[in-house]
Enzyme design. Sequence first.
Site, PDB file in Angstrom:
ATOM      1  N   ASP A   1       0.622  -1.190  -0.143  1.00 54.98           N
ATOM      2  CA  ASP A   1      -0.049  -0.105  -0.133  1.00 54.98           C
ATOM      3  C   ASP A   1       1.114   1.253  -0.194  1.00 54.98           C
ATOM      4  O   ASP A   1       1.955   1.401   0.950  1.00 54.98           O
ATOM      5  CB  ASP A   1      -0.866  -0.118   1.375  1.00 54.98           C
ATOM      6  CG  ASP A   1      -1.986   1.060   1.331  1.00 54.98           C
ATOM      7  OD1 ASP A   1      -1.792   2.250   0.804  1.00 54.98           O
ATOM      8  OD2 ASP A   1      -3.230   0.963   1.787  1.00 54.98           O
TER       9      ASP A   1
ATOM     10  N   LYS B   1      -1.300   8.947   2.081  1.00 47.07           N
ATOM     11  CA  LYS B   1      -1.640  10.164   3.241  1.00 47.07           C
ATOM     12  C   LYS B   1      -0.932   9.887   4.498  1.00 47.07           C
ATOM     13  O   LYS B   1      -0.947  10.848   5.365  1.00 47.07           O
ATOM     14  CB  LYS B   1      -3.139  10.112   3.522  1.00 47.07           C
ATOM     15  CG  LYS B   1      -3.999  10.546   2.210  1.00 47.07           C
ATOM     16  CD  LYS B   1      -5.478  10.587   2.711  1.00 47.07           C
ATOM     17  CE  LYS B   1      -6.446  10.868   1.344  1.00 47.07           C
ATOM     18  NZ  LYS B   1      -8.005  11.019   1.915  1.00 47.07           N
TER      19      LYS B   1
ATOM     20  N   TYR C   1      -0.159 -13.837  -9.424  1.00 46.23           N
ATOM     21  CA  TYR C   1      -1.471 -13.753 -10.088  1.00 46.23           C
ATOM     22  C   TYR C   1      -1.709 -12.099 -10.185  1.00 46.23           C
ATOM     23  O   TYR C   1      -2.379 -11.542 -11.100  1.00 46.23           O
ATOM     24  CB  TYR C   1      -2.543 -14.398  -9.736  1.00 46.23           C
ATOM     25  CG  TYR C   1      -3.698 -14.292 -10.183  1.00 46.23           C
ATOM     26  CD1 TYR C   1      -4.184 -15.389 -11.298  1.00 46.23           C
ATOM     27  CD2 TYR C   1      -4.666 -13.334 -10.128  1.00 46.23           C
ATOM     28  CE1 TYR C   1      -5.090 -15.180 -11.899  1.00 46.23           C
ATOM     29  CE2 TYR C   1      -5.630 -13.188 -10.751  1.00 46.23           C
ATOM     30  CZ  TYR C   1      -6.241 -14.143 -11.848  1.00 46.23           C
ATOM     31  OH  TYR C   1      -7.216 -14.081 -12.451  1.00 46.23           O
TER      32      TYR C   1
END
EC number: 2.1.1.33
Length: 244
Positions: free
Chosen positions: A116, A120, A192
């Site tokens: 991720d 912020k 994948y």
Amino acid sequence: METFPHVFQYPFAVLQQQESGFPLRGRWHTDFFHNDHPIVLELGCGRGEYTVGLGKRFPEKNFIGIDIKGARMWAGAKESLQEGMSNVAFLRTDIELLDRFFAEGEVAEIWITFPDPQMKKVGKRLTGTRFLSLYDKVLERGGRIHLKTDSPFLYTYTKALVELNGLPVHEITDDLYGKGCVENEILGIRTYYEQQWLERGLTIKYISFGLGEPDCEYREPDIEIEPDSYRSYNRSRRSQAVPS
């Protein structure tokens, strides 16, 4: 996964109960892998397919996938056990506790695959200064950090941070599969999840870099970076590795 001999589940609550600390800290080579091969970590390993893929491609290295969500890594743990891969292990814990599980210089390389970007929250970016200082505590001198990401934001941020701090860059590309400037061993492993983004036309960015001098203070880049559409894609499916 409690019965898997190569899976260690040590969230913070469990670690607190261990007065003597994690028993393999500083002893991974002698007490678990029983060799002196380099130890490579994958942070946020998810289902573990990349950890397993690296283990198959590089039998002369030891690999440990790390994630706080144990249910995710079950698939990789099961596959590596069934295939008798003695160079693969998994650790369920918080990445912030890394130095509680590995001694100084015990780790040769760190892989960060599709994290991720935390657009912020600077303090949560796995390539940010907070985490670089943590990696300094376990990575050997001359060790490498590898980032693979489809996030232009995280790639731009990491590149700027590396440049600002004068860190050594070993490989860097904003189109991993389009420019072919890195070693084939890395190109040969696709999850994948990664294949899915390639099929959507996203480019995969890659940067391999080292850390600074011991006890150096890393600086955050003071730049404005345009947010990307990381959250707009369905990122729930992370299944088997896909050969290239």
